[in-house]
Design an enzyme around this catalytic site. Structure first.
Site, PDB file in Angstrom:
ATOM      1  CG  ASP A  16      -0.487   4.200   3.999  1.00  0.00           C
ATOM      2  OD1 ASP A  16      -0.566   3.854   2.809  1.00  0.00           O
ATOM      3  OD2 ASP A  16       0.574   4.555   4.544  1.00  0.00           O
ATOM      4  CD  GLU A 201       2.363  -1.785  -0.113  1.00  0.00           C
ATOM      5  OE1 GLU A 201       3.460  -2.080   0.383  1.00  0.00           O
ATOM      6  OE2 GLU A 201       2.122  -0.685  -0.653  1.00  0.00           O
TER       7      GLU A 201
END
Length: 345
Positions: A16, A201
């Site tokens: 991420d 997401e």
């Protein structure tokens, strides 16, 4: 700069990834493999981030809503201050929150603020949870300033929508408070978005050439994980879902030819020459022992994102590695040496 930075991955074992370029320096953060802290590092070049010292600016609480699974921090600069958006949960397990839904974790979105010039040495203040309008699984908040307004884009489950998370946008009153109700921009609907999990997401926003590009990731986080795209005109009402066009097919996917699997949860930065740089994570293998959540080998990567004559991104494919990467579940210290600080559950 060529189509990739001199050394890839730019940071090992940090999923991420989020990179912000400010005053000639690259600031990097990402999910720490133990999911127990928020870390920052800084370097003048992307390829120097792996060797840069890593600083813990915040650690999980012993109990309560910010005590488990600290995920996907992002660092942003707004009105002369630093902000980190991250997700945290009160426990380390999920619940089945909606009819037909799989287990969903219990995360919410939180904000840290630092008003010092140097975010690695300055004091960080906990601004608490962002009230997104309802209580459910929420994560992966990103922020951007456009037309004099700050916006928040994030992923959240809605009990009336099948799946784990949809994408929402709102204008902000300040960096930790929404000024408008959440507006849904996208939900899992295409075949590629619902492989393994029904997920939208990891949003990220790039404003370029009169358009707003909003990327996101879908599907389970293995080989099927891929990036999708929403596009709006720069002058459109970004809070109107009709302003956005959603691509039916993913724009960035696994490439077995170069050994890159599950590319996604990206961010955007720029080269010193002003070129757009795509930052993302990917693994180098598909067979994962145990729970994929605890496999640390989603490494942060970066490559120049070119544009065609019409101003459309030419996404291409993940670049091959030029640095040796770990393929076991042993977690490395920031300097690349084995570390015993984290033990896989």
């Amino acid at each position: 700069m060529t189509d990739q930075v001199a050394t890839n991955p730019i940071v090992l074992q940090r999923a991420d990834p989020h990179v912000l370029r400010h005053d000639g320096q690259y600031y990097f953060t990402g999910s720490y493999p133990a999911y127990d802290r928020v870390v920052l590092r800084r370097a003048a070049r992307l390829e120097d981030l792996q060797e840069a010292p890593e600083v813990t600016i915040w650690s999980r609480h012993e109990s309560g809503p910010q005590s488990h699974l600290i995920w996907a921090p992002e660092i942003h600069r707004v009105d002369g201050a630093w902000y980190v958006y991250y997700a945290a949960a009160p426990n380390d397990h999920g619940t089945a929150d909606a009819p037909g839904a799989h287990e969903t974790f219990n995360h919410r979105v939180f904000v840290l603020e630092c008003t010092a010039d140097d975010p690695l040495t300055g004091e960080w203040v906990d601004r608490g949870q962002v009230d997104t309008g309802w209580e459910s699984f929420a994560l992966d908040a990103t922020s951007f300033v456009h037309g004099g307004h700050q916006y928040l884009v994030w992923a959240q489950q809605h009990l009336a929508v099948r799946g784990h998370s949809n994408l929402y946008i709102a204008r902000m009153a300040n960096p930790w408070t929404l000024a408008t109700p959440a507006v849904e921009l996208s939900r899992p609907e295409h075949d590629w978005e619902v492989k393994g999990f029904w997920v939208n997401e990891g949003p990220s926003v790039l404003v370029r050439g009169g358009r707003v590009f909003l990327t996101y990731s879908g599907a389970a986080t293995g080989i099927d994980y891929a990036m999708g795209l929403l596009t709006a005109d720069e002058g459109a009402d970004l809070l109107d879902p009709a302003s956005w066009t959603k691509s039916a097919e993913p724009v960035f996917v696994s490439d077995p030819a170069v050994g890159q699997y599950g590319p996604g949860h990206n961010s955007f930065t720029e080269s010193p020459d002003g070129e757009t740089v795509l930052v993302y994570h990917a693994r180098t293998y598909t067979e994962i022992a145990g729970d994929p959540l605890w496999d640390p080998n989603r490494h942060a990567r970066a490559q120049v994102l070119p544009f065609d004559a019409d101003g459309d991104p030419v996404w291409g494919t993940p670049v091959p590695d030029t640095r040796p990467v770990p393929t076991s579940t042993e977690v490395l210290a920031p300097d690349g040496a084995p570390s015993m600080a984290f033990v896989t559950p």
